[in-house]
Design an enzyme around this catalytic site. Structure first.
Site, PDB file in Angstrom:
ATOM      1  N   PRO A   5      -1.115   8.046  -1.578  1.00 43.28           N
ATOM      2  CA  PRO A   5      -1.538   9.043  -2.563  1.00 43.28           C
ATOM      3  C   PRO A   5      -0.957   8.700  -3.937  1.00 43.28           C
ATOM      4  O   PRO A   5       0.165   8.225  -4.032  1.00 43.28           O
ATOM      5  CB  PRO A   5      -0.937  10.343  -2.042  1.00 43.28           C
ATOM      6  CG  PRO A   5      -0.573  10.084  -0.626  1.00 43.28           C
ATOM      7  CD  PRO A   5      -0.313   8.619  -0.512  1.00 43.28           C
ATOM      8  N   GLU A   6      -1.751   8.921  -4.964  1.00 45.98           N
ATOM      9  CA  GLU A   6      -1.303   8.641  -6.324  1.00 45.98           C
ATOM     10  C   GLU A   6      -1.086   9.966  -7.049  1.00 45.98           C
ATOM     11  O   GLU A   6      -1.159  11.029  -6.432  1.00 45.98           O
ATOM     12  CB  GLU A   6      -2.349   7.757  -7.032  1.00 45.98           C
ATOM     13  CG  GLU A   6      -2.608   6.459  -6.269  1.00 45.98           C
ATOM     14  CD  GLU A   6      -3.663   5.566  -6.915  1.00 45.98           C
ATOM     15  OE1 GLU A   6      -3.853   5.637  -8.143  1.00 45.98           O
ATOM     16  OE2 GLU A   6      -4.300   4.801  -6.174  1.00 45.98           O
ATOM     17  N   ARG A 114       2.619   6.321  10.437  1.00 45.07           N
ATOM     18  CA  ARG A 114       3.194   4.976  10.301  1.00 45.07           C
ATOM     19  C   ARG A 114       4.662   4.976   9.920  1.00 45.07           C
ATOM     20  O   ARG A 114       5.261   3.916   9.751  1.00 45.07           O
ATOM     21  CB  ARG A 114       2.357   4.176   9.306  1.00 45.07           C
ATOM     22  CG  ARG A 114       0.922   3.987   9.812  1.00 45.07           C
ATOM     23  CD  ARG A 114       0.044   3.327   8.772  1.00 45.07           C
ATOM     24  NE  ARG A 114       0.394   1.930   8.600  1.00 45.07           N
ATOM     25  CZ  ARG A 114      -0.152   1.151   7.682  1.00 45.07           C
ATOM     26  NH1 ARG A 114      -1.038   1.630   6.846  1.00 45.07           N
ATOM     27  NH2 ARG A 114       0.206  -0.106   7.579  1.00 45.07           N
TER      28      ARG A 114
END
Ligand code: ZN
Length: 284
Positions: A5-6, A114
């Site tokens: 996500p940015e 992850r």
């Protein structure tokens, strides 16, 4: 391939969770993946249990939980992290790595398939974020400030804009989009831009981030579910599709080991610096 996500995605998450978390007291914290906590899961628990969340905010791509005793918790979602809100009776989602119990019964979950996400506690938010660059949506990010950062370096634009110590919060998607909107090639050297190009790039960075926030971010996979910006991207992920400006197929290339998308007609290397014509005497 999950992606990180940015700024617009993290900002959207913060806006969603701020009303749920602000003013609430933390009554329990547990980590089920000790390695994601810094300095340690036990230290984080000791530092935050009993404290009230005063403010939820964003710095770069970090979610910042400011506590009532001046301490702060920084959460970085990395590749696959996400937050979920659950009442105690709810069924448990998958890959829960950390749980905050809040007074009144609410529960915040940090899920991460992850396990790259990180939770870190700091007594000094200022010190912990000192290495981060300027916030591109703040008033201090002016075209003049961007010019100073670009001109004192001789780096390619794409890796420079991805560097969190210069401008904070941009990632692969929004850098590609900003460069397209500014008509600049990602391999152009930062010190070769002219002032009008820098002004265009400055404007494009802010426009694309604001649009991303307005559309609740970009949803490309299941990790980040709520945005619609993916429908408005002009180059990222559009390899082979026609450029929305000129119709030329969008091309994928690699710049600084990152998948990069451009229109080969709208974005030319060193567009403003056309090669000098040889002097007449040198022409055959
Ligand atoms: Zn084009």
């Amino acid at each position: 391939m999950p992606r990180m996500p940015e700024l617009p995605e993290v900002e959207t998450i913060v806006r969603k969770y701020a009303p749920l978390l602000e003013g609430r007291r933390i009554v329990g914290f547990a980590s089920r993946w000790a390695k994601n906590c810094s300095p340690s899961a036990a230290a984080v628990r000791r530092a935050i249990v009993g404290r009230t969340i005063q403010r939820l905010s964003r710095r770069a791509k970090y979610i910042v939980m400011q506590l009532d005793d001046g301490g702060s918790l920084l959460v970085h979602l990395r590749m696959s992290g996400r937050l979920e809100w659950a009442q105690r009776s709810n069924a448990k989602p998958k890959h829960v790595r950390a749980v905050w119990d809040l007074a009144g019964g609410g529960r915040l979950l940090f899920c991460d398939a992850r396990k790259f996400g990180r939770i870190s506690f700091t007594r000094s938010l200022e010190a912990a974020t000192a290495g981060l660059g300027i916030e591109p949506l703040n008033g201090e990010f002016t075209a003049r400030v961007l010019a100073r950062e670009l001109e004192r370096r001789a780096r390619q634009l794409k890796p420079l804009l991805l560097d969190q110590s210069i401008v904070a919060g941009l990632g692969n998607i929004y850098v590609d989009e900003a460069l397209f909107r500014a008509g600049l090639h990602p391999t152009t050297r930062s010190n070769e831009l002219e002032r009008p190009q820098i002004a265009r790039l400055h404007r494009a960075i802010r426009q694309v981030l604001r649009e991303g926030i307005r559309r609740n971010g970009t949803t490309i996979d299941w990790i980040y579910p709520s945005g619609t910006m993916q429908n408005y991207l002009r180059v990222y992920g559009r390899t082979g599709e026609p450029c929305r400006r000129c119709g030329t197929p969008i091309v994928a290339l690699r710049v600084a080991q990152r998948g990069t998308h451009i229109c080969p007609v709208c974005q030319k290397v060193g567009k403003s610096r056309e090669p000098r014509r040889p002097a007449k005497s040198m022409m055959p």
